[in-house]
Scaffold this motif. Structure first.
Motif, PDB file in Angstrom:
ATOM      1  N   GLU A 176       0.835  -1.202   0.000  1.00 36.63           N
ATOM      2  CA  GLU A 176       0.000   0.000   0.000  1.00 36.63           C
ATOM      3  C   GLU A 176       0.873   1.257   0.000  1.00 36.63           C
ATOM      4  N   THR A 177       0.511   2.226  -0.854  1.00 34.51           N
ATOM      5  CA  THR A 177       1.183   3.525  -1.044  1.00 34.51           C
ATOM      6  C   THR A 177       2.512   3.420  -1.782  1.00 34.51           C
ATOM      7  N   PHE A 178       2.849   2.264  -2.355  1.00 33.58           N
ATOM      8  CA  PHE A 178       4.118   2.101  -3.062  1.00 33.58           C
ATOM      9  C   PHE A 178       4.024   2.547  -4.528  1.00 33.58           C
ATOM     10  N   GLY A 179       2.887   3.141  -4.935  1.00 27.91           N
ATOM     11  CA  GLY A 179       2.741   3.547  -6.333  1.00 27.91           C
ATOM     12  C   GLY A 179       2.147   4.931  -6.514  1.00 27.91           C
ATOM     13  N   PRO A 180       2.763   5.977  -5.947  1.00 29.55           N
ATOM     14  CA  PRO A 180       2.238   7.332  -6.180  1.00 29.55           C
ATOM     15  C   PRO A 180       2.375   7.748  -7.644  1.00 29.55           C
ATOM     16  N   ILE A 181       1.302   8.330  -8.187  1.00 32.74           N
ATOM     17  CA  ILE A 181       1.242   8.752  -9.589  1.00 32.74           C
ATOM     18  C   ILE A 181       0.799  10.206  -9.646  1.00 32.74           C
ATOM     19  N   GLY A 182       1.557  11.037 -10.321  1.00 27.84           N
ATOM     20  CA  GLY A 182       1.158  12.439 -10.475  1.00 27.84           C
ATOM     21  C   GLY A 182       2.275  13.374 -10.052  1.00 27.84           C
ATOM     22  N   PRO A 183       2.030  14.673  -9.961  1.00 31.67           N
ATOM     23  CA  PRO A 183       0.732  15.291  -9.705  1.00 31.67           C
ATOM     24  C   PRO A 183      -0.214  15.381 -10.892  1.00 31.67           C
ATOM     25  N   TRP A 184       0.325  15.343 -12.114  1.00 27.05           N
ATOM     26  CA  TRP A 184      -0.529  15.543 -13.275  1.00 27.05           C
ATOM     27  C   TRP A 184      -0.232  14.473 -14.319  1.00 27.05           C
ATOM     28  N   LEU A 185      -1.159  14.359 -15.251  1.00 23.68           N
ATOM     29  CA  LEU A 185      -0.914  13.714 -16.521  1.00 23.68           C
ATOM     30  C   LEU A 185      -0.665  14.855 -17.506  1.00 23.68           C
ATOM     31  N   VAL A 186       0.528  14.938 -18.037  1.00 22.21           N
ATOM     32  CA  VAL A 186       0.861  15.967 -19.021  1.00 22.21           C
ATOM     33  C   VAL A 186       0.680  15.360 -20.402  1.00 22.21           C
ATOM     34  N   THR A 187      -0.207  15.937 -21.196  1.00 22.56           N
ATOM     35  CA  THR A 187      -0.529  15.348 -22.491  1.00 22.56           C
ATOM     36  C   THR A 187       0.690  15.353 -23.414  1.00 22.56           C
ATOM     37  N   ARG A 188       0.685  14.402 -24.324  1.00 20.68           N
ATOM     38  CA  ARG A 188       1.851  14.128 -25.170  1.00 20.68           C
ATOM     39  C   ARG A 188       2.296  15.351 -25.959  1.00 20.68           C
ATOM     40  N   ASP A 189       1.349  16.202 -26.371  1.00 27.40           N
ATOM     41  CA  ASP A 189       1.708  17.368 -27.185  1.00 27.40           C
ATOM     42  C   ASP A 189       2.552  18.379 -26.423  1.00 27.40           C
ATOM     43  N   GLU A 190       2.569  18.295 -25.094  1.00 20.99           N
ATOM     44  CA  GLU A 190       3.339  19.249 -24.290  1.00 20.99           C
ATOM     45  C   GLU A 190       4.719  18.720 -23.896  1.00 20.99           C
TER      46      GLU A 190
END
Length: 282
Positions: A176-190
């Protein structure tokens, strides 16, 4: 665009980050940062919206995982030659894959829970690929058609359970908590070049990892091709692409492992930062 999820655990709303750094609520537009929202058409519809027309989130809400992997949270091991060297491992001839439990997923600033009796807690800053459309045996030249964007991942690891308790790596990677994701998803074009991103990880203000995605053994397109041959990937699925040198296990003359109360901060150029406090299991 920078897409995100915010709110209390399990009750997150979809949102986006506007140019001023404010969270704008997307819950009246899409149900979540998942599924068709991540398709090329779905992202194009979001890109056409003026963020100023969306409600602004009040206060400073907690950020949840930028995406919740639909079915697969795939990780790539030893994908940086210098990281393989620091662990005493040979350079892989093919990508080493393992799966991180979906119950490990958490927000980018959530506490990291140390499992009872764990003594070899470690950090790994990683570039995450977010899948935007069904990917099954995708050829390399079409790989980016299936990429919605990129995110930051800390592949938290407990090395005792990973390497010395028998079986595969998954055990030391999926608590548990071993997979933090983020803060954002930055789209591929950026993201002009996912193979040219600086990345770092600090522990209590001391820099341990200072690398770049330039030194990945298998690049983003190669990994999408290879992973989609082994697993059918669905919108929202995540591929964590490996870590540069500087993990605790690789410190000389002695390894350095995390203790309760310490703070890990990590980031990738253009993809934001995460901060985690190490806490004991309750």
């Amino acid at each position: 665009m920078k897409l995100l999820r915010y709110g209390e655990p399990g009750l997150e709303k979809p949102g986006l980050l506007d140019a001023a750094g404010s969270i704008r609520d997307l819950s009246g537009i899409v149900p979540d940062i998942a599924g068709d929202t991540l398709s090329p058409d779905g992202l194009a519809r979001l890109a056409a919206i003026d963020p100023a027309t969306l409600p602004r989130a009040e206060g400073s809400p907690r950020l949840g995982p930028a995406v919740m992997p639909t079915r697969n949270f795939v990780c790539v091991g030893l994908n940086y030659a210098d990281h393989a060297a620091e662990t005493g491992s040979p350079i892989p001839k093919e990508p080493i894959l393992f799966l991180k439990s979906l119950s490990a997923v958490c927000g980018p600033d959530d506490d990291t829970i140390i499992p009872p009796g764990a003594t070899r807690m470690d950090w790994e800053v990683e570039l995450g690929i977010v899948i935007g459309s069904l990917a099954r045996r995708v050829p390399k030249e079409r790989a980016f058609e299936h990429v919605a964007g990129y995110t930051l991942i800390n592949d938290v690891s407990e090395r005792e359970w990973q390497s010395h308790r028998g079986g595969v790596w998954d055990k030391g990677k999926g608590f548990e908590t071993f997979g933090p994701i983020g803060p954002w998803l930055v789209t591929r074009d950026e993201v002009a070049d996912p193979q040219a991103l600086r990345m770092f990880a600090d522990v209590d203000g001391k820099r341990y990892q200072d690398g770049s995605t330039r030194t990945m053994i298998f690049d983003v397109a190669t990994l999408v091709e290879y992973v989609s041959f082994c697993f059918t990937l669905h919108p929202g699925d995540v591929i964590a692409t490996g870590t540069p040198p500087g993990v605790g296990l690789g410190q000389k003359p002695d390894p350095v492992f995390l203790r309760e109360g310490q703070v890990v901060k990590l980031g990738i150029e253009g993809l934001g930062e995460q901060t985690h406090r190490m806490v004991g299991a309750r």
